[in-house]
Structure formats: C-alpha cells, structure tokens
Design an enzyme around this catalytic site. Structure first.
Site, PDB file in Angstrom:
ATOM      1  N   GLU A   1     -18.833 -32.030  49.274  1.00  0.00           N
ATOM      2  CA  GLU A   1     -17.842 -32.453  48.281  1.00  0.00           C
ATOM      3  C   GLU A   1     -16.416 -32.066  48.671  1.00  0.00           C
ATOM      4  OE1 GLU A   1     -19.347 -31.009  44.529  1.00  0.00           O
ATOM      5  OE2 GLU A   1     -21.058 -32.375  44.593  1.00  0.00           O
TER       6      GLU A   1
ATOM      7  N   ASN B   1     -21.510 -34.184  52.969  1.00  0.00           N
ATOM      8  CA  ASN B   1     -22.216 -34.726  51.798  1.00  0.00           C
ATOM      9  C   ASN B   1     -21.219 -34.874  50.655  1.00  0.00           C
ATOM     10  OD1 ASN B   1     -24.763 -35.335  50.456  1.00  0.00           O
ATOM     11  ND2 ASN B   1     -24.536 -33.386  49.356  1.00  0.00           N
TER      12      ASN B   1
ATOM     13  N   HIS C   1     -25.630 -39.885  42.727  1.00  0.00           N
ATOM     14  CA  HIS C   1     -25.734 -39.604  41.279  1.00  0.00           C
ATOM     15  C   HIS C   1     -25.150 -40.818  40.567  1.00  0.00           C
ATOM     16  CE1 HIS C   1     -27.150 -35.570  41.802  1.00  0.00           C
ATOM     17  NE2 HIS C   1     -26.130 -35.266  42.581  1.00  0.00           N
TER      18      HIS C   1
ATOM     19  N   GLU D   1     -29.151 -37.067  46.861  1.00  0.00           N
ATOM     20  CA  GLU D   1     -29.355 -36.469  45.532  1.00  0.00           C
ATOM     21  C   GLU D   1     -29.566 -37.556  44.480  1.00  0.00           C
ATOM     22  OE1 GLU D   1     -26.235 -33.628  44.636  1.00  0.00           O
ATOM     23  OE2 GLU D   1     -26.188 -32.888  46.696  1.00  0.00           O
TER      24      GLU D   1
ATOM     25  N   ASP E   1     -30.238 -39.818  41.535  1.00  0.00           N
ATOM     26  CA  ASP E   1     -30.750 -39.964  40.172  1.00  0.00           C
ATOM     27  C   ASP E   1     -29.937 -41.059  39.481  1.00  0.00           C
ATOM     28  OD1 ASP E   1     -28.436 -38.448  39.635  1.00  0.00           O
ATOM     29  OD2 ASP E   1     -29.540 -36.670  39.007  1.00  0.00           O
TER      30      ASP E   1
HETATM   31  C1  XIL Z   1     -26.654 -28.826  40.832  1.00  0.00           C
HETATM   32  C2  XIL Z   1     -28.013 -28.325  40.441  1.00  0.00           C
HETATM   33  O1  XIL Z   1     -28.861 -29.413  40.261  1.00  0.00           O
HETATM   34  C3  XIL Z   1     -27.936 -27.496  39.186  1.00  0.00           C
HETATM   35  O2  XIL Z   1     -29.187 -26.886  38.921  1.00  0.00           O
HETATM   36  C4  XIL Z   1     -26.865 -26.432  39.321  1.00  0.00           C
HETATM   37  O3  XIL Z   1     -26.716 -25.759  38.095  1.00  0.00           O
HETATM   38  C5  XIL Z   1     -25.557 -27.042  39.720  1.00  0.00           C
HETATM   39  O4  XIL Z   1     -25.722 -27.787  40.913  1.00  0.00           O
HETATM   40  N1  XIL Z   1     -23.948 -32.011  43.752  1.00  0.00           N
HETATM   41  C6  XIL Z   1     -24.587 -31.119  44.556  1.00  0.00           C
HETATM   42  C7  XIL Z   1     -25.703 -30.300  44.022  1.00  0.00           C
HETATM   43  O5  XIL Z   1     -24.318 -31.081  45.772  1.00  0.00           O
HETATM   44  O6  XIL Z   1     -25.795 -29.052  44.634  1.00  0.00           O
HETATM   45  C8  XIL Z   1     -25.579 -30.132  42.545  1.00  0.00           C
HETATM   46  O7  XIL Z   1     -26.754 -29.445  42.079  1.00  0.00           O
HETATM   47  C9  XIL Z   1     -25.417 -31.464  41.868  1.00  0.00           C
HETATM   48  C10 XIL Z   1     -24.166 -32.148  42.335  1.00  0.00           C
END
Ligand code: XIL
Length: 662
Positions: A183, A225, A261, A289, A291
């Site tokens: 990020e 990422n 996401h 990641e 969802d």
């Molecule tokens: C999130 C986890 O899912 C949570 O359990 C935690 O509280 C916060 O982080 N981007 C990322 C992940 O790279 O590491 C994050 O994960 C979600 C967003």
C-alpha cells in the site's frame, strides 16, 4: 528489464501443483515436519481440484492463526474445526492474515514471535499448500518504536526485520513469495503515500526493501501489493509507473499483488487488461486479498450477483497467463475483516456464509476454476452382486477414475427391462439394496458424478433374489383412491389370500402410461402417496410379496390430483453459464404441501439440489416436492428450493410451468 529481476524470473517456478498421487500425498503428510496434522480430502470436488489449479494456478485464503492453529507453532488443532477442515481441503495456497505483520513478528525491538506464523507454514506444508508472506514494509500494523527512528536507524531496522523474517523461511520450499511493500501508493493523487517510511527515508525505501528481501531469499517471488489498483485508474497508473521505474533501476521486484477488495457489481471492466499490462512488463501478477462486499443485510439476488462478480474476477486472472492465482481474504463471512474492520456496513463478501455453508459464489468460483477436474469421472466397473437374499443384494464395483462426488445406483425390474430408476447413491464403491421381492430378477447399473456431470453407465448386472419355498400370495384387490388432494392420495385394497410379507405399491404418471415404478411398500392394505403434482393423472397397482415371491399385480386405478394453484404463487430465477446453470424457485404460501412440475434438457445432470425432493432421477419431466420442513407455508411465508445442473453444449434451460420468472 534488469538483470536481477530477470534472474529471478528465469528460475524454475517454485510453485508446484498439489501432489495428487497417494504416495506424494503421504509424502507431503510425512513432511509435515513441524507437527501439523493433515486432513484428508472430502469426496466432493474442491476448489483446488479445478482444472486451472491442476494446471498450476493457485487458489488460496487468508488464514486466521487462531481459528486454524490456536496460534500455535505446532498447529495440531485450531479453535474452529470446520474452518480448519475447509482450509485443509479446498485450498492449495495460504497467506497469513495478520501474524506475519510487523506488530506480531516483532512487537518490541529484537523480540521475535514466530510461533503463529510457523503454525500456518506447518499447516500449509502438511496439506500441500504454498505460503505467501504478508507483509514486510507497510505503514499500518507496525509498532511505534519503528515509526520514531531516525533515517539511518529506520533503514537498518528495516533490513534487520526483513532478514530475520524472510531469512527464517528462505530454505523452506513451502514459503514461496512475499508482499515486500504494501500500500505504498496514495489514494488520491497518483503520488507515493505519505507515511513514516516515505517521510523519513524518502522514495528509496521501496527499492531498499526489495533489495533486503532478495538478500534474505535469493529466489522467492517479491511483490508490491496494493488496493484500488485492480482496474485502470489514476492509482494503478501510478503503480505502473513506479514498477516500471523499479525495473529500470534493477530492483529485484518480480510480482504485483492486486488486493481485490471489491464491491458488489463494481468489478472494474478493465481488470484483465490491467493485469495484462503489468504482466507485459515481465512481472507475475496475483489477486492477493479478494473479497466482494455487499451492503448488509444481503439478499438472495445480491448473492447471485456476487457469484457472477466472483466468476468475472477468476476469469480475468485465468485469461492472463502470468496471473499465478487468487487468494480470498478469508474463508467465511463470520470471520471476515468485514464489516468490523472496514468499509461501513458492508460484508457477506466471501464464499462461505457465517454458518460455513457454501454460497452461490462458491459454485461460481469452483466452476470458473474448471469445476473438479473439468472432466466427468471415468466409467465405473460392472457391479458384482454378493449376499443375495430373498429381499436384498449387495453390489460392489471398481471405482471410476477422476474426481467422484458420489455414485448413483439404478435398478430395473425384470431380466430384460431397461426401465431403470435410481434407488440410491453411495460415496463408496458398494451399496446394499433392500426391500426386494423374492424370486425376482433385477438389473443394476451404476454411474459416477462430479461437478462436471455424470460418467457413462457401467455395464449391467442381473441379480435374481432367492425364493421362498411356499406359495406366492393371491392377487390383491384393485386399489381404491380416497382423500385425493393436489399432492397426495390414499389407496386401499382388499388383502391377498395367503401369507403376505408386504405389499408393493407402483405408480405410473399419465392416464395411459405403463411405465410403473415402485413408490413404496406397506404391511397393511392401505398406503398414502405424497409429493404428487397437482392436476395430474397417476395410475396405481399393487402386488403382495412373501418369501416365495410376488403375487400377480392387482388391477390398475387411475387417480387425478386436484388442481393446485398455478401461476403467480411461485417465481424462479436461473443463473446460467456455458454448460451449466443454477435454478432458484421461490414458493409462496399459503400451502399445505406443494409439488411443482418442471422440465430440464435431455442430457442435463442434476448435480445438487436443496430444499426439495426431485423425482424421477432422470428424464426431461421432473417434479420437485417439499421437504418435511418447508411444505406448510402460511400466507406471507415463502421457501426457496433449487438445483444445480449441467447442460452439455449449452442446451436448453429448465422451465417451470407453474411459476413466473423473477
Ligand atoms: C486486515 C486484516 O484482515 C484484519 O484482521 C486486520 O485487523 C487489519 O488488516 N489490506 C491488507 C491486509 O494488506 O493486511 C489487511 O488485513 C486488509 C487490507
């Protein structure tokens, strides 16, 4: 492209499809050196059995170390057995959701806590999965002592941390890749994100992190990422420019992670094109990641749309050769970071619901990955009959090749009949059929089913039940019908003379049909047949059985069920893809029992159904009847049933003559 990067890419890929043979499987289990316990795979085709996975892509999940391993390095059990079982059987890749983050690994300077991460790695190793490490350098979930350091000390701390964490697993073939920088791009302006890393070290912190990671592991994939870069937009353009300049500067970056996401119905139309342009830089790409969140509470319609959205994302990845695979950000909606940790009142974003039931999105992803092996199972062996008695027989056959969900066992009565109906299913290669008449020849055949459809039938075996020595019973009286409703009828007949073990009740559908199949037995001279279609004529006959065999059949009685309500009180929806579909039918009350005729294409195989009994098991004309728990609906109540079916070569979709489309 730079020398270092090219070297990394030229290495043989460390990714390997999951071992398939028993020997390799056992070897993988034995190699679970850190003590984790492997869980055997279910019979049903899992996500990781998809053709795309067999061909080298991965399907993974973000692991919660508590649920999976009780946070233990040994990982012999977790706090949720269902979660753990799904994890072990559905996926071949895992990303620790939190426990490889700085705040877990090194909460206090130089005090390392590798236990929970070791546990996930051990679980992965024991279950034939690869691990993607997440994450080394990030503005979030990083302790305060790091954030307050001077530039020189911060850079040294970064190197030390990366060396310790990446170095720990560098020789472990299970850990194959890392999110080195997470990020780093700002949301708004296409610049680097303002963070303590950037503010203290300047933009070079990114290249430094990659070089430190490469020093710690000479051949892991090293990724950058980010979120919000899935489609072509200002942020992904900034990422593209950053990555290009890293490559130009010989920075050992080998991959880009797209978090994915996403929101319902907002899958970027440029997703595939975007992945491809990064791939064209010579990099691997991955969805890290995934969802797809829905405003809560979600409804059935939205869950369907979500399934389609998931298929779109999977297909985009599969269309790009360099897309290594997809990681889902969790398993079930109940243990997701949504809605509590992100994104307002939106959630229900994963493939299993909070009760660990598969959602429509599961089937969509499974299908997109090439459902099972993408191939129907091989033909099972011809059954052999053992333990033949006057009323039962045990069948055994050689297993089909390929992935098998279960076997369907079919029977016809008479030495030459081809009027087969399904009498049971089995997840093993044996089945005992009971309730047979003495001295009677039956024919059996079996076929295997998986998510791609049904195998050809085995050859047929004929079996003759043993006979009693006495006399068969006399012919029973022709049944008379009473209590005729829209879905049931009660039959009564005059008893047979002689000894009667029980009566067999047979039914044919249609006013003139002679295609009788047995619908039940009775030890009395009455029988109530339920689950009938409204406004339909059925024919019934009965015969009596004792140990000497069956009597002659009674005369035939025709019965027409009363008219059920039609049209407007049920609705349906069909989600179709190239060679399959899922149908959902909503039945509205008031009802006391319901049954619903429908048609499906000639070669369709129903793989799965829910909330209704579907009969017969083959043919184009089928009837769905209520289960015991959803037959009685008062006004205002409704129930939904449905099924998933194949339709080879894009054949016709089902019709529901009583229902209107949604
Ligand atoms: C999130 C986890 O899912 C949570 O359990 C935690 O509280 C916060 O982080 N981007 C990322 C992940 O790279 O590491 C994050 O994960 C979600 C967003």
């Amino acid at each position: 492209m730079l020398e270092t990067a090219r070297k990394a890419l030229d290495k043989p890929p460390r990714w390997r499809p999951r071992p398939r043979s028993v020997a390799l499987w056992l070897a993988a289990v034995a190699a679970g050196a850190m003590g984790a316990v492997a869980i055997s795979a279910p019979a049903q085709a899992a996500l990781r059995d998809g053709a795309a996975i067999q061909q080298g892509r991965f399907i993974g999940f973000a692991a919660n170390a508590q649920l999976l391993c009780n946070n233990q390095a040994s990982c012999t059990s977790g706090s949720n057995a269902t979660y753990r079982n799904i994890a072990a059987t559905e996926f071949n890749q895992v990303t620790p959701e939190n426990v490889m983050k700085w705040e877990t690994i090194e909460q206090n300077d130089d005090q390392y806590n590798f236990g929970p991460a070791d546990g996930i790695v051990a679980f992965a190793q024991a279950n034939g999965m690869k691990v993607h490490g997440h994450t080394l350098v990030w503005h979030s979930q990083t302790p305060g002592y790091v954030q307050g350091l001077s530039a020189a000390a911060m850079r040294a701390e970064m190197q030390e941390h990366i060396q310790a964490l990446v170095g720990r697993y560098a020789n472990n073939p299970t850990v194959v890749s890392w999110d080195v920088v997470n990020e780093a791009i700002s949301d708004s302006n296409g610049q680097l994100r303002q963070s303590f890393w950037l503010n203290t070290l300047g933009p070079s912190y990114i290249a430094d992190a990659f070089r430190f990671a490469r020093q710690a592991d000479p051949d892991a994939d090293l990724c950058i990422n980010d979120y919000g870069i899935d489609g072509i937009n200002t942020k992904s353009n900034a990422m593209y420019n950053l990555v290009q300049s890293l490559i130009n500067d010989n920075v050992p970056i080998t991959c880009v992670g797209f978090q994915g996401h996403l929101q319902l119905n907002q899958i970027p139309s440029t997703l595939q094109q975007n992945l491809q342009r990064f791939a064209d830089l010579g990099l691997k790409v991955r969805i890290t990641e995934l969802d797809i969140r829905i405003p809560l509470p979600s409804d059935q319609n939205e869950l369907q749309q979500q399934a389609q959205n998931y298929a779109t994302v999977v297909n985009a990845c599969l269309a790009v050769a360099a897309c290594q695979g997809i990681t889902l950000w969790g398993i079930d909606d109940g243990n997701s970071w949504l809605p509590n940790s992100c994104c307002g009142n939106e959630g229900d974003a994963l493939l299993w619901n909070a009760n660990f039931q598969q959602k429509p999105a599961y089937a969509a992803v499974n299908t997109a990955l090439g459902g099972g092996t993408g191939q129907v199972p091989g033909t099972p062996g011809t059954p052999t009959a053992t333990n033949v008695t006057a009323s039962s027989v045990t069948l055994t056959w050689t297993a089909s090749s390929g992935t098998v969900t279960n076997y369907q066992i079919e029977r016809a009565t008479g030495a030459t009949s081809t009027n087969f109906t399904q009498v049971g299913t089995s997840t093993t290669t044996t089945f005992t059929d009971t309730g047979l008449a003495a001295n009677t020849t039956y024919r059996y055949r079996v076929r295997a089913v998986n998510s791609a459809g049904a195998s050809p039938y085995s050859a047929i075996v004929n079996v003759t039940t043993t006979g009693g020595t006495g006399q068969v019973p006399g012919t029973p009286g022709t049944p008379t019908a009473t209590n005729v409703t829209a879905s049931s009828v009660t039959l009564s007949w005059t008893a047979s003379s002689g000894t009667v073990t029980n009566y067999q009740i047979e039914r044919a559908t249609g006013a003139t049909s002679t295609n009788f199949t047995q619908v039940g037995t009775s030890t009395t001279t009455t029988f109530t047949d339920t689950g009938l279609a409204a406004n339909t004529t059925y024919r019934y006959r009965v015969r009596a059985v004792n140990s000497a065999g069956p009597s002659s059949y009674s005369g035939i009685t025709n019965v027409t069920t009363s008219g059920g309500s039609t049209g407007g009180n049920c609705t349906y929806r069909i989600d179709a893809w190239n060679d399959g579909y899922v149908a959902y039918v909503t039945v509205f009350g008031p009802r006391s029992g319901w049954s619903m005729p429908f048609t499906i294409g000639a070669n369709n195989t129903i793989i799965n159904s829910w909330n209704a009994i579907i009969s017969p098991s083959s043919g184009t004309n089928r009837t769905a009847t209520n289960m015991s728990y959803n037959g009685n609906l008062s006004a205002g109540q409704s129930t939904q049933w449905g099924f998933q079916s194949t339709r080879p070569a894009g054949g016709p979709l089902p019709t529901f003559p009583d229902c209107t489309p949604e």
